[in-house]
Design a protein around this motif. Structure first.
Motif, short mmCIF file in Angstrom:
data_model
loop_
_atom_site.label_atom_id
_atom_site.label_comp_id
_atom_site.label_asym_id
_atom_site.label_seq_id
_atom_site.Cartn_x
_atom_site.Cartn_y
_atom_site.Cartn_z
N PHE A 9 0.86 -1.19 0.00
CA PHE A 9 0.00 0.00 0.00
C PHE A 9 0.89 1.24 0.00
CE2 PHE A 9 -2.60 3.23 2.28
CZ PHE A 9 -3.67 3.27 1.40
N ASP A 10 0.89 1.96 -1.12
CA ASP A 10 1.83 3.07 -1.29
C ASP A 10 1.18 4.20 -2.09
OD1 ASP A 10 3.98 4.76 -1.59
OD2 ASP A 10 4.98 3.53 -3.11
N PRO A 11 0.54 5.15 -1.40
CA PRO A 11 -0.07 6.28 -2.12
C PRO A 11 0.94 7.08 -2.93
CG PRO A 11 -0.86 6.19 0.14
CD PRO A 11 0.27 5.20 0.05
N GLY A 12 2.21 7.02 -2.54
CA GLY A 12 3.24 7.79 -3.24
C GLY A 12 3.39 7.43 -4.70
N ARG A 13 2.94 6.24 -5.08
CA ARG A 13 3.07 5.85 -6.49
C ARG A 13 2.21 6.74 -7.40
NH1 ARG A 13 2.93 0.47 -6.78
NH2 ARG A 13 2.43 -0.12 -4.64
N PHE A 14 1.24 7.45 -6.83
CA PHE A 14 0.38 8.33 -7.62
C PHE A 14 0.80 9.80 -7.52
CE2 PHE A 14 -2.40 4.63 -7.18
CZ PHE A 14 -2.90 4.51 -8.47
N GLY A 27 2.03 16.92 -6.82
CA GLY A 27 0.98 16.76 -7.83
C GLY A 27 0.71 15.30 -8.12
N LEU A 28 -0.44 15.04 -8.70
CA LEU A 28 -0.86 13.68 -9.00
C LEU A 28 -0.36 13.24 -10.37
CD1 LEU A 28 -4.53 14.02 -7.74
CD2 LEU A 28 -2.80 12.55 -6.71
N VAL A 29 -0.05 11.96 -10.48
CA VAL A 29 0.32 11.36 -11.75
C VAL A 29 -0.43 10.04 -11.90
CG1 VAL A 29 2.62 12.40 -11.78
CG2 VAL A 29 2.31 10.14 -10.76
N LEU A 30 -0.52 9.56 -13.12
CA LEU A 30 -1.08 8.24 -13.38
C LEU A 30 0.08 7.37 -13.86
CD1 LEU A 30 -3.65 6.55 -13.42
CD2 LEU A 30 -3.96 7.19 -15.81
#
Length: 511
Positions: free
Chosen positions: A421-426, A433-436
């Protein structure tokens, strides 16, 4: 002696049929069909699907033997399992209309009055007309999100009040019914201009029927694979019919009330907007002979509202429960979200939708929850409407196509350590900022059959979680284990029941 001859005869016939079927399937593969699991007459590939693993996990594991896209027989129905994002994108987007069909099953027919809804209804001119009317109604009611935001914030306030009450009594809280009521009230306010208080008998009945539907519908039960089994006693099918009857009684009551005092001059809620759009369409059909064949019945309207409840309540509530479960397992993630809230929102006001852009870590956390525990790990099956192909494999008309979202979201080639579980990947490298990070991320599906409740669900997830985490720190009650992260497979992937301690954060003790 005669019975021995009969047994031998039936055995010989069965063996001949088996050999013939194997040869026919081999011929299909030779003509470019996808690899196929072993199968037997009548039961198809069911013996290859035995075990205690949920279908989405089993389908992922079978890639090692059969490749990313393969086929199997569910009784007499051919099903193609898609485990990779390139083929999923081909099905959902590039050939969205070709694969826009839906299978007819016993349980979904019970749920939708023979496919008169949007989610399970088969692709047809009537379905397209129906979908157009629903979209028109959604535009007519709350195109801007201000009124919707107000409703969600009101329910967030009530929810936080319940959490404060439990804290003042020193009680660990089962958030599941509280989250369900909060989300249900959002949908009821949107659809019916009404809401429920704790202990309301109608709400308690709604809770029971919703769980019964989740437990019984669209799970590839034997009655869906072999429809003739419905002539025999079936506890699951009986439960589903009872739950649907309770749901339909409630929906019919609300619908009748709205029709009785409907006015063209006042639009109170989404049901009024649907009625207005339907009447406008009916008037258009009257003025254009031949168009009446596309007309929508009251059943279509009722099943539309049923869809909105299904998409808007059970799915959003389930994601919220998964989010809290993962925050209990990862308190450092919770702490970072709270730091972001303290910095960007502060204590002087509550979060708003306009804050989404300045709370990237919270948004990334929501995305990671949707990735690691997709609410519908197997999207509703599609049906090929013509002979076509997927990734070069020939697909026959009528074949069912199942997108294994679990495989897409846990693909080691697309996601580093997908079980972590790693929110940092986004987030971008700066964390601002957010990335996909991968095209293998489709939590709401895509294309013609994209989830109707996507926009509303995203608003609810953001506001409910931001309000809760601004005011409370969540932890595992003393003496208890963190909640299980396994999940219970059904039409949605539900977490096991658990309780939580909610301690008011500094500055919110009296709120």
């Amino acid at each position: 002696m005669a019975w021995i001859l009969c047994v031998l005869l039936f055995s010989a016939v069965g063996l001949a049929l088996l050999v013939l079927q194997v040869k026919l399937r081999a011929a299909v593969r030779g003509r470019g069909g996808p690899p196929r699991l072993p199968e037997l007459p009548v039961i198809g590939s069911l013996l290859s699907l035995r075990g205690d693993r949920p279908p989405h996990v089993l389908f992922q594991e079978l890639q090692a033997t059969y490749g990313e896209t393969y086929s199997l027989m569910m009784g007499s129905h051919s099903a193609v399992i898609v485990n990779h994002h390139m083929h999923a994108t081909e099905v959902l987007l590039k050939k969205g209309r070709t694969f826009a069909g839906r299978p007819r099953t016993v349980t979904t027919d019970v749920l939708t009055r023979d496919g008169k809804d949007i989610a399970f209804g088969d692709y047809s001119p009537t379905w397209r007309f129906h979908r157009k009317i629903v979209h028109r109604a959604l535009r007519m009611f709350g195109e801007g999100s201000a009124s919707i935001e107000k409703i969600i914030c009101r329910e967030s306030q009530f929810l936080c009040g319940v959490m404060c009450e439990a804290t003042s009594r020193g009680m660990a809280l089962d958030l599941s019914p509280e989250l369900t009521r909060a989300v249900t009230n959002v949908i009821c306010s949107l659809c019916f201009s009404s809401s429920y208080r704790r202990g309301d008998p109608e709400f308690e009945a709604m809770l029971r029927y919703s769980q019964g539907i989740v437990d019984t519908v669209a799970k590839d039960s034997l009655v869906d694979i072999f429809p003739w089994l419905q002539v025999f006693p079936n506890a699951g099918l009986r439960l589903l019919k009872e739950c649907v009857a309770v749901r339909d009684k409630l929906l019919q009551k609300k619908y009748n009330e709205h029709k009785a005092d409907y006015s063209d001059h006042v639009q109170r809620d989404l049901l009024d907007a649907l009625l207005r759009a339907k009447r406008s369409a009916d008037n258009h059909n009257t003025a254009h002979p031949g168009a009446e064949a596309l007309g929508l019945s009251d059943d279509h309207m009722l099943m539309t509202v049923g869809d909105i409840f299904g998409a808007g309540v059970e799915t959003t509530t389930t994601v919220l429960k998964w989010a809290v479960a993962y925050l209990l397992h990862h308190p450092q993630v919770q702490q970072r979200i709270q730091q972001e809230l303290d910095t960007k929102v502060g204590l002087d006001r509550t979060p708003k939708l306009s804050d989404r852009g300045c709370l990237p870590y919270l948004e990334a956390t929501i995305r990671e929850v949707l990735r690691i525990r997709p609410v519908a790990p197997l999207l509703i099956p599609h049906v090929a409407l013509t002979d076509t192909s997927i990734g070069g494999f020939r697909i026959r008309k009528g074949a069912r196509v199942i997108i294994n979202l679990w495989s897409l979201h846990h693909d080691e080639r697309e996601w580093e350590n997908p079980e972590r579980f790693d929110p940092g990947r986004f987030l971008n490298k700066e964390g601002t900022g957010l990335v996909l990070p991968s095209p293998s991320y489709l939590p709401f599906g895509a294309g013609v059959r994209v989830c109707l409740g996507e926009a509303l669900s995203k608003m609810e997830l953001f506001l409910f979680l931001s309000w809760i985490l601004q005011r409370f720190t969540l932890s595992v009650p003393a003496g208890q284990e963190p909640p299980s992260l396994e999940g219970k497979f059904g039409v949605v992937l539900q977490p096991a029941k658990y309780k939580v301690n909610a301690v008011p954060r500094p500055g919110w003790e009296a709120n």
